[in-house]
Write an enzyme that holds these catalytic residues in place. Sequence first.
Site, PDB file in Angstrom:
ATOM      1  CE  LYS A 174      15.562 -27.492  14.327  1.00 48.51           C
ATOM      2  NZ  LYS A 174      14.786 -26.596  13.420  1.00 48.51           N
ATOM      3  CE1 TYR A 181       9.976 -27.656  15.963  1.00 49.89           C
ATOM      4  CE2 TYR A 181      10.759 -29.813  15.277  1.00 49.89           C
ATOM      5  CZ  TYR A 181      10.999 -28.478  15.546  1.00 49.89           C
ATOM      6  OH  TYR A 181      12.273 -27.956  15.384  1.00 49.89           O
ATOM      7  CG  ASN A 202      16.246 -23.891  11.309  1.00 49.13           C
ATOM      8  OD1 ASN A 202      16.350 -25.022  11.803  1.00 49.13           O
ATOM      9  ND2 ASN A 202      15.165 -23.154  11.450  1.00 49.13           N
ATOM     10  CG  HIS A 247      13.947 -26.333  19.166  1.00 53.66           C
ATOM     11  ND1 HIS A 247      12.787 -25.753  18.709  1.00 53.66           N
ATOM     12  CD2 HIS A 247      13.821 -26.424  20.520  1.00 53.66           C
ATOM     13  CE1 HIS A 247      11.991 -25.522  19.748  1.00 53.66           C
ATOM     14  NE2 HIS A 247      12.594 -25.922  20.847  1.00 53.66           N
ATOM     15  CD  GLU A 283      10.284 -26.397  23.345  1.00 58.38           C
ATOM     16  OE1 GLU A 283      11.458 -26.002  23.501  1.00 58.38           O
ATOM     17  OE2 GLU A 283       9.493 -25.871  22.530  1.00 58.38           O
TER      18      GLU A 283
HETATM   19  O1  CDP Z   1      12.659 -23.008  15.308  1.00 56.44           O
HETATM   20  P1  CDP Z   1      11.867 -21.719  15.457  1.00 56.44           P
HETATM   21  O2  CDP Z   1      11.171 -21.594  16.793  1.00 56.44           O
HETATM   22  O3  CDP Z   1      12.724 -20.527  15.139  1.00 56.44           O
HETATM   23  O4  CDP Z   1      10.762 -21.737  14.303  1.00 56.44           O
HETATM   24  P2  CDP Z   1       9.260 -22.302  14.283  1.00 56.44           P
HETATM   25  O5  CDP Z   1       8.426 -21.310  13.586  1.00 56.44           O
HETATM   26  O6  CDP Z   1       8.826 -22.745  15.641  1.00 56.44           O
HETATM   27  O7  CDP Z   1       9.374 -23.571  13.330  1.00 56.44           O
HETATM   28  C1  CDP Z   1       9.922 -24.783  13.785  1.00 56.44           C
HETATM   29  C2  CDP Z   1      10.868 -25.336  12.733  1.00 56.44           C
HETATM   30  O8  CDP Z   1      10.117 -25.747  11.599  1.00 56.44           O
HETATM   31  C3  CDP Z   1      11.890 -24.352  12.182  1.00 56.44           C
HETATM   32  O9  CDP Z   1      13.045 -24.250  12.992  1.00 56.44           O
HETATM   33  C4  CDP Z   1      12.211 -24.964  10.831  1.00 56.44           C
HETATM   34  O10 CDP Z   1      13.132 -26.047  10.984  1.00 56.44           O
HETATM   35  C5  CDP Z   1      10.872 -25.531  10.407  1.00 56.44           C
HETATM   36  N1  CDP Z   1      10.147 -24.604   9.511  1.00 56.44           N
HETATM   37  C6  CDP Z   1      10.214 -24.809   8.138  1.00 56.44           C
HETATM   38  O11 CDP Z   1      10.889 -25.745   7.680  1.00 56.44           O
HETATM   39  N2  CDP Z   1       9.538 -23.968   7.284  1.00 56.44           N
HETATM   40  C7  CDP Z   1       8.808 -22.949   7.775  1.00 56.44           C
HETATM   41  N3  CDP Z   1       8.170 -22.138   6.929  1.00 56.44           N
HETATM   42  C8  CDP Z   1       8.736 -22.716   9.153  1.00 56.44           C
HETATM   43  C9  CDP Z   1       9.422 -23.564   9.994  1.00 56.44           C
HETATM   44 MG    MG Z   2       9.520 -22.535  17.578  1.00 55.28          MG
END
Ligand code: CDP
Ligand code: MG
Length: 138
Positions: A9, A49, A112, A115, A126
């Site tokens: 990212k 997303y 974070n 991805h 993806e």
């Molecule tokens: O990236 P990952 O699959 O671990 O998490 P996700 O639940 O698919 O969420 C996608 C991305 O959205 C996360 O990596 C975060 O950057 C963001 N996110 C956030 O900012 N706040 C949250 N409560 C959940 C996700």
């Molecule tokens: Mg995810």
Amino acid sequence: METTLVLIKPGGVSRNLIGEICRRIEARGLQITGLELIRAKRETVEAHYGEHKGKGFYEDVVNYLLSGPIVALAVSGENAVKAIRAMMGATNPIDATPGTVRGDLALSIEDNLVHSSSDVEAAKFELGLWFPAGPIRS
Ligand code: CDP
Ligand code: MG
């Protein structure tokens, strides 16, 4: 043999962590089979997303991915999807185990760093979005 998608990212690129993240992937024994430094298109990020559309963080995470250059990686190897997911660590870096990318290098869920595809089906979808011409190396 599986292939999965990793995105470094904007925060990871601006902190010069491209090499560190790629080093960990290659050191694990996985192969980088596609690699591109890009400015993402909004339509690609929104599709990427799409599962989160309507959630409170959706707009923020889409805008974050558009805020600077990102690196898209196709990563291949045995059980690559699960192996990469484990290496990247929990979504919230505060919960991520030390030794993972997020557990070692990140502190906030909004930044974070990476991805990775959540499962084989998501990886297929993806990879089609980010590497429409297919992987470069096989
Ligand atoms: O990236 P990952 O699959 O671990 O998490 P996700 O639940 O698919 O969420 C996608 C991305 O959205 C996360 O990596 C975060 O950057 C963001 N996110 C956030 O900012 N706040 C949250 N409560 C959940 C996700
Ligand atoms: Mg995810």
